[in-house]
Design a protein around this motif. Structure first.
Motif, short mmCIF file in Angstrom:
data_model
loop_
_atom_site.label_atom_id
_atom_site.label_comp_id
_atom_site.label_asym_id
_atom_site.label_seq_id
_atom_site.Cartn_x
_atom_site.Cartn_y
_atom_site.Cartn_z
N GLN A 84 0.82 -1.21 0.00
CA GLN A 84 0.00 0.00 0.00
C GLN A 84 0.85 1.26 0.00
N PHE A 85 2.05 1.15 0.56
CA PHE A 85 2.96 2.29 0.59
C PHE A 85 3.58 2.56 -0.77
N GLY A 86 3.46 1.58 -1.68
CA GLY A 86 3.98 1.76 -3.03
C GLY A 86 5.21 0.95 -3.36
N CYS A 87 5.59 0.01 -2.49
CA CYS A 87 6.76 -0.82 -2.74
C CYS A 87 6.41 -1.88 -3.79
N LYS A 88 7.19 -1.93 -4.87
CA LYS A 88 6.86 -2.79 -6.01
C LYS A 88 7.37 -4.21 -5.84
N ASN A 89 8.46 -4.41 -5.11
CA ASN A 89 9.08 -5.74 -4.98
C ASN A 89 9.20 -6.09 -3.50
N VAL A 90 8.30 -6.95 -3.02
CA VAL A 90 8.27 -7.32 -1.61
C VAL A 90 8.34 -8.83 -1.48
N GLY A 91 9.28 -9.30 -0.69
CA GLY A 91 9.41 -10.74 -0.43
C GLY A 91 9.38 -10.99 1.07
N VAL A 92 8.65 -12.03 1.49
CA VAL A 92 8.47 -12.33 2.91
C VAL A 92 9.22 -13.61 3.25
N ILE A 93 9.94 -13.62 4.37
CA ILE A 93 10.67 -14.80 4.81
C ILE A 93 9.71 -15.76 5.50
N SER A 94 9.68 -16.98 5.04
CA SER A 94 8.76 -17.98 5.59
C SER A 94 9.31 -18.55 6.91
N ASP A 95 8.44 -19.28 7.64
CA ASP A 95 8.87 -19.91 8.90
C ASP A 95 10.03 -20.86 8.66
N ASN A 96 10.00 -21.57 7.55
CA ASN A 96 11.06 -22.51 7.24
C ASN A 96 12.42 -21.81 7.11
N VAL A 97 12.41 -20.66 6.45
CA VAL A 97 13.66 -19.92 6.27
C VAL A 97 14.12 -19.31 7.59
N HIS A 98 13.17 -18.85 8.41
CA HIS A 98 13.55 -18.35 9.73
C HIS A 98 14.27 -19.44 10.53
N MET A 99 13.79 -20.68 10.43
CA MET A 99 14.45 -21.79 11.13
C MET A 99 15.85 -22.02 10.57
N GLN A 100 15.99 -21.93 9.24
CA GLN A 100 17.31 -22.10 8.62
C GLN A 100 18.27 -21.00 9.05
N ILE A 101 17.76 -19.79 9.19
CA ILE A 101 18.60 -18.68 9.65
C ILE A 101 19.08 -18.94 11.07
N THR A 102 18.14 -19.36 11.94
CA THR A 102 18.51 -19.66 13.33
C THR A 102 19.55 -20.77 13.40
N ASP A 103 19.35 -21.85 12.62
CA ASP A 103 20.31 -22.96 12.61
C ASP A 103 21.67 -22.50 12.08
N SER A 104 21.67 -21.64 11.08
CA SER A 104 22.94 -21.15 10.52
C SER A 104 23.72 -20.36 11.55
N LEU A 105 23.00 -19.55 12.34
CA LEU A 105 23.68 -18.77 13.37
C LEU A 105 24.27 -19.68 14.45
N LYS A 106 23.51 -20.73 14.86
CA LYS A 106 24.01 -21.67 15.87
C LYS A 106 25.24 -22.39 15.35
N ASN A 107 25.18 -22.85 14.10
CA ASN A 107 26.31 -23.57 13.52
C ASN A 107 27.54 -22.68 13.41
N PHE A 108 27.30 -21.42 13.10
CA PHE A 108 28.41 -20.48 12.94
C PHE A 108 29.18 -20.35 14.25
#
Length: 416
Positions: A100-124
């Motif tokens: 609604q604000f006028g942003c043409k390209n919007v992508g949302v991170i899914s729950d699955n990707v949030h879990m992958q991000i968390t696991d990546s940080l732990k592994n790091f």
């Protein structure tokens, strides 16, 4: 709603757009920013966008990434990829808010990707990579700091030479910043004022310019056309140099312009809308932010005049053009950025130069921002055309309302 289903799709999106903006909230947002930091990829992030900051013009950094209030973003809403990292129950609301604000390209991170991000940080952290990461991180920061210091020394050397003679030089005098917008056609010259022209303002033959400010000289055609007017300027021509970190520094005038014209003075400018506006232009770059008018205004304030008159700065896309020609709206992509900077410059002037009065002459897009005055020619034009500028005035008032500026709509009968 467009979801990133795995980390690869997220990385692919980040690498496919020149401008990447993070829209974060909660732990999910923090984790994404941390992952980008540990990947040494903060340079790929244009900024972090948030709905509201305590001070909308404050500059905030998160791991060197600027945080900007969403409504202060320039053209990015059309060109950037906005990555939404929020709790899953707020995905839909955040997505709809940006669309609604006028942003043409919007992508949302899914729950699955949030879990992958968390696991990546732990592994790091558990793999021993963190020590090596921090070594590289601080090495990069020290290298960047050295580069910035070298750059700052160059700015101080050049700008001090150019501007020190003008410190408080025009105190108690009047300055007119004469731009090339269509409303400049209706300006009556102020005889006892110092006139500072912008770019092709010298084409107005009945205006005697004391100084000229110009930015863009990368193309031979435009540079050659601009230089035709250099000989008409009495006291000095200010030709900018973009900082090396600015992508379009290639548009600088070549150095030989200083050799061929004895009254040319070079100076450094910065074009980042989130950077501070510095008071002492001898030691810091002037603010540009999409238009040479801001460099001229920044300089004018430094000379501490009694009044500054703004002429021909229409700041109105639907009326974009010059008093000497009409051109397509397509060449004016950064109007949002310019309007934000006008508001920032007003706050800067109020803080550091409260005795200097800024006056808009026949304002269109700037109506209500400073003190407004209208020439008889402008009033007569509106009467003769039956209010031909009415739509422009309506749009101008809309801008004023967006910036929370109290303004009374322009009344043609009252003005006459």
């Amino acid at each position: 709603m467009n979801f990133f289903k795995d980390l690869n799709s997220l990385y692919s999106a980040m690498n496919s757009f020149q401008e990447v903006i993070i829209f974060p909230l909660g732990v999910e947002g923090q984790n994404l920013i941390e992952l980008i930091r540990y990947m040494n990829a903060t340079y790929r992030i244009t900024c972090i966008a948030v709905p509201k900051l305590p001070n909308e013009n404050a500059r905030q950094l998160v791991h060197t990434i600027p945080t900007i209030q969403l409504n202060n973003l320039p053209h990015f809403r059309e060109t950037a990829i906005f990555i939404v990292a929020v709790p899953s129950d707020q995905n839909q609301a955040a997505y709809e808010y940006l669309v609604q604000f006028g942003c043409k390209n919007v992508g949302v991170i899914s729950d699955n990707v949030h879990m992958q991000i968390t696991d990546s940080l732990k592994n790091f952290f558990s793999s021993g990579q963190s020590a090596n990461y921090f070594f590289n991180y601080f090495y990069d920061k020290f290298t960047e700091m050295r580069y910035r210091l070298d750059e700052q020394n160059e700015v101080c050397s050049l700008n001090s030479k150019t501007f020190e003679p003008f410190r408080n030089k025009f105190r108690n005098k009047k300055i007119v910043i004469f731009a090339t917008g269509p409303s400049a056609d209706y300006y009556d010259p102020i005889s006892d004022a110092i006139h500072i022209g912008l770019n092709f303002a010298w084409k107005r033959k009945n205006i005697r310019l004391n100084y000229l400010f110009t930015n863009d000289g990368g193309e031979k055609e435009s540079m050659s056309a601009m230089e035709k007017g250099f000989s008409l300027i009495k006291d000095g021509i200010f030709v900018s140099k973009f900082m090396d970190r600015i992508p379009y520094c290639y548009s600088n005038y070549p150095e030989d312009v200083s050799l061929r014209f004895k009254n040319v003075r070079r100076f450094y400018i910065d074009d980042s809308v989130d950077n501070p506006i510095y008071q002492d232009i001898c030691y810091h770059p002037l603010s540009c932010c999409g238009s040479v008018v801001f460099a001229a205004l920044h300089f004018s304030l430094f000379t501490y005049p009694k009044q500054i008159y703004i002429v021909g700065c229409d700041a109105q896309k639907s009326n974009y053009g010059h008093f000497y020609e009409k051109i397509s709206d397509d060449v004016f992509p950064c109007l949002d950025k310019i309007k934000v900077t006008w508001s920032r410059m007003k706050m800067f002037a109020n803080q550091y130069y409260p005795e200097t009065e800024i006056i808009s002459v026949n304002p269109v897009g700037l109506k209500g921002l400073f003190k407004d005055i209208y020439t008889q020619k402008f009033k007569d034009m509106n009467n003769n055309k039956g209010g031909g500028y009415r739509q422009l005035e309506i749009l101008a008032c809309k801008f004023s309302c967006e910036k929370n500026i109290a303004v009374t709509p322009f009344d043609l009968k009252e003005a006459a």
